[in-house]
Write a protein that holds these residues in place. Structure first.
Motif, PDB file in Angstrom:
ATOM      1  N   LEU A 107       0.917  42.421  -8.969  1.00 47.35           N
ATOM      2  CA  LEU A 107       1.823  41.905  -9.994  1.00 47.35           C
ATOM      3  C   LEU A 107       2.421  40.580  -9.538  1.00 47.35           C
ATOM      4  CD1 LEU A 107       2.907  43.148 -12.688  1.00 47.35           C
ATOM      5  CD2 LEU A 107       4.947  43.731 -11.397  1.00 47.35           C
ATOM      6  N   HIS A 108       2.845  40.555  -8.303  1.00 46.04           N
ATOM      7  CA  HIS A 108       3.444  39.358  -7.724  1.00 46.04           C
ATOM      8  C   HIS A 108       2.470  38.188  -7.795  1.00 46.04           C
ATOM      9  CE1 HIS A 108       4.831  36.575  -4.717  1.00 46.04           C
ATOM     10  NE2 HIS A 108       3.874  36.934  -3.863  1.00 46.04           N
ATOM     11  N   ARG A 109       1.201  38.475  -7.470  1.00 46.09           N
ATOM     12  CA  ARG A 109       0.186  37.407  -7.521  1.00 46.09           C
ATOM     13  C   ARG A 109      -0.039  36.958  -8.956  1.00 46.09           C
ATOM     14  NH1 ARG A 109      -2.724  39.434  -2.961  1.00 46.09           N
ATOM     15  NH2 ARG A 109      -1.295  38.867  -1.280  1.00 46.09           N
ATOM     16  N   ARG A 110      -0.218  37.942  -9.841  1.00 45.99           N
ATOM     17  CA  ARG A 110      -0.569  37.646 -11.234  1.00 45.99           C
ATOM     18  C   ARG A 110       0.519  36.793 -11.889  1.00 45.99           C
ATOM     19  NH1 ARG A 110      -0.140  41.351 -15.620  1.00 45.99           N
ATOM     20  NH2 ARG A 110       0.258  42.980 -14.129  1.00 45.99           N
ATOM     21  N   LEU A 111       1.767  37.151 -11.632  1.00 47.08           N
ATOM     22  CA  LEU A 111       2.852  36.434 -12.295  1.00 47.08           C
ATOM     23  C   LEU A 111       3.307  35.222 -11.495  1.00 47.08           C
ATOM     24  CD1 LEU A 111       5.038  39.510 -13.298  1.00 47.08           C
ATOM     25  CD2 LEU A 111       3.392  38.302 -14.721  1.00 47.08           C
ATOM     26  N   ALA A 112       2.753  35.045 -10.314  1.00 43.79           N
ATOM     27  CA  ALA A 112       3.235  34.002  -9.411  1.00 43.79           C
ATOM     28  C   ALA A 112       4.754  34.084  -9.308  1.00 43.79           C
ATOM     29  CB  ALA A 112       2.800  32.618  -9.888  1.00 43.79           C
ATOM     30  N   ALA A 113       5.239  35.308  -9.150  1.00 43.82           N
ATOM     31  CA  ALA A 113       6.675  35.530  -9.218  1.00 43.82           C
ATOM     32  C   ALA A 113       7.336  35.315  -7.860  1.00 43.82           C
ATOM     33  CB  ALA A 113       6.949  36.957  -9.680  1.00 43.82           C
ATOM     34  N   THR A 114       8.560  34.811  -7.918  1.00 44.94           N
ATOM     35  CA  THR A 114       9.376  34.721  -6.724  1.00 44.94           C
ATOM     36  C   THR A 114      10.082  36.058  -6.542  1.00 44.94           C
ATOM     37  OG1 THR A 114       9.791  32.442  -7.317  1.00 44.94           O
ATOM     38  CG2 THR A 114      11.183  33.407  -5.597  1.00 44.94           C
ATOM     39  N   VAL A 115       9.951  36.643  -5.364  1.00 43.40           N
ATOM     40  CA  VAL A 115      10.519  37.976  -5.157  1.00 43.40           C
ATOM     41  C   VAL A 115      11.295  38.011  -3.847  1.00 43.40           C
ATOM     42  CG1 VAL A 115      10.031  40.440  -4.943  1.00 43.40           C
ATOM     43  CG2 VAL A 115       8.513  38.998  -6.322  1.00 43.40           C
ATOM     44  N   VAL A 116      12.487  38.554  -3.902  1.00 41.93           N
ATOM     45  CA  VAL A 116      13.193  38.909  -2.673  1.00 41.93           C
ATOM     46  C   VAL A 116      13.164  40.420  -2.610  1.00 41.93           C
ATOM     47  CG1 VAL A 116      15.295  38.750  -1.324  1.00 41.93           C
ATOM     48  CG2 VAL A 116      14.690  36.922  -2.920  1.00 41.93           C
ATOM     49  N   TYR A 117      12.539  40.923  -1.561  1.00 42.17           N
ATOM     50  CA  TYR A 117      12.205  42.333  -1.521  1.00 42.17           C
ATOM     51  C   TYR A 117      12.914  42.984  -0.333  1.00 42.17           C
ATOM     52  CZ  TYR A 117       9.219  46.449  -1.715  1.00 42.17           C
ATOM     53  OH  TYR A 117       8.761  47.729  -1.833  1.00 42.17           O
ATOM     54  N   VAL A 118      13.873  43.843  -0.616  1.00 41.23           N
ATOM     55  CA  VAL A 118      14.616  44.488   0.461  1.00 41.23           C
ATOM     56  C   VAL A 118      13.954  45.803   0.833  1.00 41.23           C
ATOM     57  CG1 VAL A 118      16.724  45.776   0.957  1.00 41.23           C
ATOM     58  CG2 VAL A 118      16.861  43.465   0.044  1.00 41.23           C
ATOM     59  N   THR A 119      13.773  46.012   2.114  1.00 42.03           N
ATOM     60  CA  THR A 119      13.206  47.287   2.547  1.00 42.03           C
ATOM     61  C   THR A 119      13.624  47.559   3.982  1.00 42.03           C
ATOM     62  OG1 THR A 119      11.154  48.487   2.953  1.00 42.03           O
ATOM     63  CG2 THR A 119      11.094  46.112   3.262  1.00 42.03           C
ATOM     64  N   HIS A 120      13.621  48.810   4.365  1.00 41.41           N
ATOM     65  CA  HIS A 120      13.825  49.074   5.781  1.00 41.41           C
ATOM     66  C   HIS A 120      12.539  49.598   6.414  1.00 41.41           C
ATOM     67  CE1 HIS A 120      14.974  53.013   3.942  1.00 41.41           C
ATOM     68  NE2 HIS A 120      14.100  53.393   4.852  1.00 41.41           N
ATOM     69  N   ASP A 121      11.464  49.534   5.580  1.00 39.75           N
ATOM     70  CA  ASP A 121      10.182  50.029   6.058  1.00 39.75           C
ATOM     71  C   ASP A 121       9.339  48.833   6.496  1.00 39.75           C
ATOM     72  OD1 ASP A 121       7.557  50.795   6.265  1.00 39.75           O
ATOM     73  OD2 ASP A 121       7.605  52.131   4.529  1.00 39.75           O
ATOM     74  N   GLN A 122       9.073  48.736   7.790  1.00 36.08           N
ATOM     75  CA  GLN A 122       8.409  47.538   8.287  1.00 36.08           C
ATOM     76  C   GLN A 122       6.977  47.407   7.791  1.00 36.08           C
ATOM     77  OE1 GLN A 122       6.576  47.519  11.796  1.00 36.08           O
ATOM     78  NE2 GLN A 122       7.276  49.493  12.576  1.00 36.08           N
TER      79      GLN A 122
END
Ligand SMILES: Nc1ncnc2c1ncn2[C@@H]1O[C@H](COP(=O)(O)OP(=O)(O)OP(=O)(O)O)[C@@H](O)[C@H]1O
Ligand SMILES: [Mg+2]
Lengths: 285, 376, 287
Positions: free
Chosen positions: B194-209
């Motif tokens: 999805l990120h690629r398709r939309l060329a979207a800017t994403v800030v993605y929070v996770t604690h899973d490395q």
């Protein structure tokens, strides 16, 4: 970067303005809510001749406590408050005890007609007390309980609401605990007093505060059932005080403050229980 | 703040979708949750914010979203300073850990809500909702309420609600953590797509490395409110800026062994429990320049070999995962070293006395005091 | 069956109270309704069958009383709930010192009907009150004024119940996850839209509940009438409970009072049933 000093340092101006506006609105509303109480307190501190002065006194520059002592002794406030306290405590204790007993039976015991009886308990919530006063008055008179503490309290010693509330609380106690207690040789009565009641303390406290509040605030029944100052509760006392001292509004208002004070203290101490009781208690209607 | 910890993007702002400058956050209760931190996210980039629980990831995200005001610093979306802009007027959308779907609205209305709030005409809304729903395979579910959906479906509705607006940036706060393991892997792949398709800017929070490594164009590692390092996943893995990053990234995590620096005229060596290792020239020079006496050596489990090398150790446990094996060894002083080896390597058994070897090109050297990376 | 024996012993105290003071008097109302109380004490009561029911329930006084009570509920319930909801929403923000405002907004739970009525009675008093000074004096004075008396009592009641309403709405509001309101914020909803599209729908079970329970309360209101207007002027505030009270105390007419009490019960029952139906239909989402 340089042009933005105003933004980067401290809280932005617009946000600060929005916050001030919110506090202003809240404060105005708080003032409106408190205004009647404030006027009552001010009025109670005035001298008789100040009462009718125009414009009305908004700030008691020379407060006097005379009206409080008048209300307390000559106005029988001391007696009224004592009666209210006695009545409310008896009713509260009664309601808590009967609710624990019945709630325990419905939560932990198997018996024929359990469901039917529970419906009967809930059905009591459907009958407003005002509907029953006609016959209750007769009953109390024929029991010779007219103008007695018994007459003021006995009809309220049990509520369907209390039984319901405690049944719910008891149902929240894990079955395992009961099994463990049974293995330890606890009978029902010991399990009830040693385990179930301590665990249901929040619900019991909520019921107690709610019961006390409703008992303290009763108006219709004490009006019907008392005939002299020796037995009148404080709510009816306010009525008497107002009737006897039309010219002494300051004394009446002192009485109002004295009548409200115990509840203010109670509610400050038991705020959490009250909220729990009220939100559960609203079910009662 | 070290060089490596700075966002490694130009300051002038062209091509930047989200930027935090010297942002700090102190909550009313006095908890200093953040900063100061600097972070630039380029247009079309997915940056993972990674760190242990309570390190300030959500706080940073909420500051970008406008749900929390920074105590100081500047927040930009695009080139616009948004410190003063309310959340509803910032051009961002957010996916919450619990999805935060409106329980009283149908899927259709949930997805539509951001458009409706902005006063988009009905026809256009319908088209956009249909598009978003198709993209996420939600066409058949538009009339359901959130309560009638599975966890994975809810998650996709939350995504649809976020993308339907085509915002300048997507903010996601642990969007996969409520899914079961299998679904999580699948959805992770879908998110990347999805990120690629939309060329979207994403800030993605996770604690899973693993999530952070696989999804992020770059990953930013936070600890106790401070940005430790930001860079492409491989770079961070290969050259962790400090001990914290070194141990946080990678599983099993990097082995660390305390050591003393022994320098003579020709070379620099380090002394470990039971062995002495010569450092390769550039590393040695860097260590000598840093002038540290005590260092911590780091080496990833896959780089340690059990081959009768010079570092004496005793095997204490062997964990077999089927495709590979983790051999837990102890050095003479009790330091634990984990060796990751192929399942078909010669088997070591618990109790065996072995010799380990550590290729010096894979050795990371950290200053024992500051924890900072020393070498090269 | 020792367990059953114990169980009955435990419910018995409650059952005795209920039987004596709720069910018996309730049922006896229907019986009392069949008998007409003689005009002079001492004469025997006369059984008149359903005649008295018909007479009382179609009498002008009864219909007026129902009208007044309904009007009173209409004045007090929606306004009281709206005010409580408004304050609850305002007090539901992260601001320093917001706890003080919450305490103030819930403070009127500490007042009883009598306390509130005496305070407002004083403030509205034509001689010592504030209205003449504010230039708002009506003639006749507000509590004796047919157009204003009920409204004045309603305002007193709204104020007295404000704390309860606030507490109820606040706890409903606290049950809404913060994230939902934050999501709405990010979705571009302004304060009004969040209120309209998120808070109100999610609070609708609480609001419905409050409407019905509030109406039941309103139909039982007595103290404020007794203290402020005694049903006057010319029965303009003669709510059902006050009507029952005067019929019982002043006219000593048990039969008529019993019919009125049955009517009060009927209305309460109706409201309760409506509540159950609505709540059933209105619980439209699950967690
Ligand atoms: N509203 C708040 N008031 C006071 N302190 C807060 C608040 N929210 C967060 N904190 C504190 O700020 C710190 C950072 O919290 P934050 O929620 O950003 O962590 P996180 O990295 O998202 O953690 P997690 O992985 O557990 O979600 C924590 O110590 C937390 O206790
Ligand atoms: Mg978080």
């Amino acid at each position: 970067m340089r042009g933005e000093a105003g933004v980067t340092e401290g809280r932005p101006v617009r946000r600060r303005f929005a916050i001030v506006a919110r506090y202003a609105l809240l404060t105005v509303l708080a003032a409106i809510v408190l205004f009647p109480v404030y006027m009552a307190v001010v009025g109670s501190l005035l001298k008789t001749e100040q009462i009718t002065s125009r414009p009305p006194t908004m700030l008691p520059t020379h407060p006097t406590w005379d009206s409080y002592s008048t209300a307390w002794s000559a106005g029988h406030l001391a007696t009224y408050l004592r009666n209210s306290a006695i009545v409310a405590v008896i009713i509260t204790c009664g309601q808590v005890v009967t609710a624990i007993l019945a709630g325990y039976a419905f939560a932990f015991l198997e018996f024929p007609f359990r469901r039917t009886l529970f419906v009967v308990f809930i059905a009591t919530l459907m009958v407003p007390f005002e509907v029953t006063i006609i016959t209750n008055l007769n009953t109390i008179v024929s029991l010779h309980w007219y103008n007695t503490y018994a007459g003021l309290t006995v009809p309220f010693l049990a509520t369907g609401f209390g039984a319901f509330l405690l049944r719910q609380a008891f149902l929240g106690i894990p079955r395992d605990l009961q099994d463990a207690a049974a293995l330890d040789g606890y009978g029902h009565l010991r399990f009830m007093t040693r385990v179930a009641v301590p665990l249901a303390r929040p619900a019991i406290a909520a019921l107690a505060v709610f019961g006390f509040l409703s008992a303290w605030n009763q108006y219709l029944w004490p009006l019907l059932i008392t005939k002299n100052d020796q037995l009148r509760t404080v709510q009816i006392g306010l009525r008497q005080l107002r009737a006897t001292s039309i010219e002494q509004v300051n004394v009446t208002l002192a009485g109002v403050v004295l009548a409200a004070l115990p509840l203010v203290v109670l509610l400050v101490v038991f705020q959490k229980q009250l909220v729990r009781g009220l939100t559960a208690g609203a079910v009662k209607g | 703040m070290t060089e490596a910890a700075r966002g490694d993007v130009d300051v002038d702002g062209a091509g930047i979708a989200v930027s935090l400058r010297e942002v700090t956050k102190t909550y009313d209760n006095g908890v200093m949750a953040l900063g100061p931190i600097d972070l630039q996210v380029r247009k079309g980039e997915l940056v993972s914010l990674l760190g242990p629980s309570g390190c300030g990831k959500s706080t940073a995200l909420r500051i970008i979203a406008g749900l929390e005001a920074p105590t100081s610093g500047t927040v930009r979306i695009g080139s616009r300073v948004v410190n003063d802009v309310e959340a509803k007027d910032r051009d961002v959308s957010m996916v919450f850990q619990t999805y935060a779907l409106y329980p009283h609205m149908s899927v259709q209305r949930n997805i539509e809500f951001p458009l409706k709030s902005r006063g988009m005409p009905r026809d256009e809304r319908a088209t956009r909702v249909r598009e978003a729903a198709r993209g996420l395979g939600l066409e058949g579910l538009l009339d359901r309420k959130p309560a009638q959906l599975s966890g994975g479906q809810r998650q996709r509705v939350a995504l649809a609600r976020a993308i339907v607006r085509r915002p300048a940036a997507f903010l996601m706060d642990e969007p996969l953590s409520n899914l079961d393991a299998k679904l999580r892997v699948q959805t992770r792949a879908e998110l990347i797509e999805l990120h690629r398709r939309l060329a979207a800017t994403v800030v993605y929070v996770t604690h899973d490395q693993v999530e952070a490594m696989t999804m992020g164009d770059r990953i930013a590692i936070l600890d106790r409110g401070v940005l430790q390092q930001i860079g492409p996943p491989q770079a961070v893995y290969d050259e962790p800026a400090n001990l914290f990053v070194a141990q946080f990234i990678g599983s099993p995590s990097m082995n660390t062994i305390g050591a003393r620096v022994v320098a003579d005229s020709e070379a620099v060596a380090v002394e470990l429990p039971g062995a002495r290792i010569m450092l390769p020239a550039p590393t040695g020079a860097a260590v000598a320049r840093a002038g540290a006496d005590d260092v911590v050596l780091g080496v990833r489990p896959e780089h340690v070999r059990i081959d009768g090398g010079q570092l004496p150790a005793t095997v204490s446990v062997v964990e077999s995962l089927g495709h590979e094996r983790h051999v837990v060894c102890r050095l003479d002083d009790g330091t634990m070293v984990i060796v990751r080896e192929a399942a078909d390597a010669s088997p070591a058994r618990a109790g065996d006395a072995v010799g380990l070897s550590v290729p010096s090109e894979h050795l990371h050297v950290f200053d024992a005091g500051s924890g900072r990376r020393v070498a090269v | 069956m020792r367990e059953a024996g114990l169980a009955y012993a435990l419910v018995l105290p409650s059952l005795v109270v209920f039987g004596a003071f709720i069910f018996y008097p309730f049922v006896r109302n229907f019986y009392l309704g069949f008998f007409r109380t003689p005009p002079f004490p001492g004469l025997p009561k006369k059984g008149v069958g359903l005649t008295q029911y018909r007479e009382v329930l179609t009498s002008h006084d009864f219909l007026n009383s129902v009208k007044v009570t309904v009007l009173f509920a209409v004045y007090t319930v929606p306004t009281g709930i709206a005010a409580g909801l408004g304050l609850a929403v305002l007090a539901h923000q992260k601001l320093r010192g917001i706890g003080i405002y919450r305490t103030i907004f819930s403070s009127t739970v500490a007042t009883s009907v009598a306390v509130a009525s005496v305070i407002f009675g004083t403030l509205l008093n034509p001689n010592v009150g504030l209205l003449p000074w504010l230039g708002l004096q009506t003639n006749p004075s507000i509590l004796q004024n047919p157009s204003w008396a009920l409204l004045a009592v309603a305002i007193t009641t709204i104020w007295q119940n404000l704390g309860l309403s606030f507490i109820l709405m606040s706890s409903g509001l606290q049950a809404i996850p913060d994230e939902l309101l934050e999501a709405a914020q990010i979705d571009g909803a302004g304060a009004w839209s969040r209120f309209r599209n998120v808070i109100v729908p999610l609070l609708s079970p609480t609001i419905f509940f409050a409407v019905v329970v509030g109406s039941i309360f309103a139909f039982q209101s007595f103290g404020q009438i007794e203290l402020l207007t005694q049903g006057g002027p010319t029965k303009h505030t003669n709510v059902l409970t006050y009507f029952i009270y005067t019929t019982l105390q002043q006219q000593q007419d048990d039969g008529k009072a019993a019919v009125l009490a049955i009517a009060l019960f009927g209305i309460t029952l109706l409201l309760t049933l409506v509540q159950m139906r609505l709540l059933e239909r209105r619980v439209f989402y699950a967690r």
